[in-house]
Write a protein that holds these residues in place. Structure first.
Motif, short mmCIF file in Angstrom:
data_model
loop_
_atom_site.label_atom_id
_atom_site.label_comp_id
_atom_site.label_asym_id
_atom_site.label_seq_id
_atom_site.Cartn_x
_atom_site.Cartn_y
_atom_site.Cartn_z
N ASP A 173 10.51 13.14 56.10
CA ASP A 173 10.52 13.12 54.64
C ASP A 173 11.96 13.08 54.14
N GLY A 174 12.15 13.11 52.83
CA GLY A 174 13.48 12.99 52.26
C GLY A 174 14.41 14.12 52.60
N SER A 199 -0.78 9.09 52.76
CA SER A 199 -1.31 9.26 51.41
C SER A 199 -0.28 9.80 50.43
N SER A 200 0.58 10.72 50.86
CA SER A 200 1.49 11.40 49.94
C SER A 200 2.84 10.72 49.78
N TYR A 201 3.02 9.58 50.46
CA TYR A 201 4.33 8.93 50.48
C TYR A 201 4.17 7.43 50.23
N ASN A 202 5.26 6.81 49.78
CA ASN A 202 5.25 5.37 49.65
C ASN A 202 5.29 4.71 51.02
N PRO A 203 4.59 3.59 51.21
CA PRO A 203 4.61 2.91 52.50
C PRO A 203 5.97 2.29 52.79
N PRO A 225 8.39 10.27 48.32
CA PRO A 225 7.15 10.72 47.67
C PRO A 225 6.42 9.57 46.98
N ARG A 226 5.11 9.65 46.95
CA ARG A 226 4.28 8.57 46.45
C ARG A 226 4.53 8.30 44.97
N SER A 227 4.62 7.02 44.64
CA SER A 227 4.76 6.57 43.26
C SER A 227 4.27 5.13 43.20
N MET A 281 -2.21 -5.43 52.20
CA MET A 281 -1.85 -4.42 51.21
C MET A 281 -0.42 -4.57 50.75
N VAL A 282 -0.19 -4.36 49.46
CA VAL A 282 1.15 -4.38 48.89
C VAL A 282 1.39 -3.06 48.17
N HIS A 283 2.67 -2.75 47.96
CA HIS A 283 3.06 -1.61 47.13
C HIS A 283 3.96 -2.12 46.01
N LEU A 284 3.68 -1.67 44.81
CA LEU A 284 4.49 -2.01 43.65
C LEU A 284 5.25 -0.78 43.20
N ASP A 285 6.54 -0.92 43.07
CA ASP A 285 7.36 0.16 42.54
C ASP A 285 6.95 0.43 41.09
#
Length: 402
Positions: A37-38, A91-95, A115-117, A395-399
């Protein structure tokens, strides 16, 4: 003897990995991935770690290993210096997607999760609605129920916020409480994986192939579009589902499998709608090739699969590209990767053969403003998904942008 050569070639192309689909652990031949984690602490919730290597003769990614990691550390068996592409999803973090140019046994790399956003959006053609068959055939319902239950457990690990679906053949028949509401049974199903909102374009059935959208956030401005292409082409089409969610315009589509001209008519209408918005995407099985695919494959190679072995058909995707839309996968990848398997016959679905790449027929095309927010894309080829459908999920992730 020819079978010995075939097995040897497969082993070389796949990096001779013995860990495909196994639990974490590799021993003295291991390349170590630490998931932090961070604060530099090990991530101890379940992390899906999917690992790919490059098939150099195609310039294409193929699956190497996949793990559920709960200790913060995974050991990937390697026998020679290997280029790896690693994705980590929790689940709790960004990919995160990471390229390791020279993975060597005894070395390690850190993946740091934030952390997930933002938003995770998945596209999935689920192959006849997870096994819909003729109701007259024995046990079709129990087999379909088994496959749907398997999907529910699998998708929780990737925990997308939104899923656009193709081929929801088992849905659209209502429930006892809401018999005339074609969304009702799909909504009931989506709640099993944490999505409180869902809509399907039309009633299912063996040859219906509905598209649908499910989401953990409210869907609004839902439009169930039935395109009429008969005057232009004479072929039926599936139409598409359009909705708004968290500031993004979504179109779930499944272009005609019958005719390239019909697909171009469909794509032109979809591209017109998507390109009129700032933050928008169309997602689904396009049954088409892209010039960008050819640009990312090795010279002299084009996408092909078990259905036909013919030159690419570019017209439908050209409609999207000409409208200024961008293929989200190539925002993050320098390599081709198939979304549709290449294996012949009735055996397990597979990612490639000695001579065939598979096809990247599933796309998530984005407006330029939305593409700027896309920081992750993955075509999920794993031990689970190579058995679950003839297409792989994407799957994609969008900021965050609001």
């Amino acid at each position: 003897m020819k079978y010995l050569y075939y097995i040897l070639a497969i082993c070389i192309l796949a990096g001779c990995s013995s860990s495909f689909g196994e639990e974490e652990g590799g021993g003295r031949d291991a390349f170590v991935v630490r998931i932090l984690d961070g604060n530099g602490s090990p991530v101890t919730e379940n992390v899906r770690l999917d690992v790919y290597t490059v098939r150099e003769d195609f310039n294409s990614l193929v699956p190497y290993a996949d793990y559920d990691v709960t200790s913060g550390t995974a050991e990937i068996t390697v026998y020679r210096p290997t280029r790896l592409i690693v994705t980590a999803v929790a689940s709790s973090y960004n990919p995160v997607r990471m390229t390791v140019d020279n993975a060597v046994a005894g070395q390690s790399v850190d993946i740091v999760l934030e952390p997930r956003s933002g938003l995770r959006i998945m596209e999935y053609n689920v192959d006849y609605g997870w096994g819909y068959q003729d109701p007259a055939e024995a046990d079709w319902e129990s087999e379909s129920a088994r496959r749907k239950a398997s999907f529910v457990q699998w998708v929780k690990k990737y925990d997308p916020d939104i899923i656009t679906f193709c081929e929801l053949n088992c849905f659209g028949f209502g429930t006892e409480e809401r018999p005339d509401d074609i969304d009702a049974d799909f909504q009931e199903f989506a709640r099993q994986y944490g999505h409180s909102y869902a809509s399907i374009r039309k009633q299912g059935g063996r040859n219906s192939f509905p598209t649908g959208i499910s989401s953990r956030y409210p869907l609004s401005d839902i439009e169930k579009v039935e395109l009429q292409t008969a005057p232009q082409t004479g072929y039926r089409v599936h139409g598409f589902l359009q909705a708004e969610c968290e500031g993004v315009t979504l179109i779930a589509c499944h272009l005609s499998s019958q005719d390239a001209t019909t697909r171009e008519v469909e794509a032109e209408e979809i591209a017109k709608r998507v390109s009129a918005e700032e933050y928008a995407l169309c997602s689904g099985d396009m049954n088409s090739d892209s010039r960008e695919d050819l640009a990312h494959l090795a010279d002299g190679v084009w996408p092909n699969n078990r259905w036909w072995n013919s030159p690419p058909q570019y017209g439908p995707i050209d409609r999207y590209l000409d409208a200024g839309l961008e293929d989200s996968y190539y925002l993050v990848s320098d390599y081709f990767q198939a979304t549709c398997s290449a294996k012949n016959g009735d055996e397990l679905y597979d990612f490639s053969t000695i001579s065939m790449t598979g096809m990247k027929v599933d796309c998530m095309m984005m407006t330029p403003s939305l593409a700027e927010k896309c920081d992750f894309a993955a075509i999920i080829q794993t031990s689970q998904t190579r058995r679950a459908s003839d297409h792989f999920p994407y799957m994609v992730h969008l900021d965050s942008f609001r």
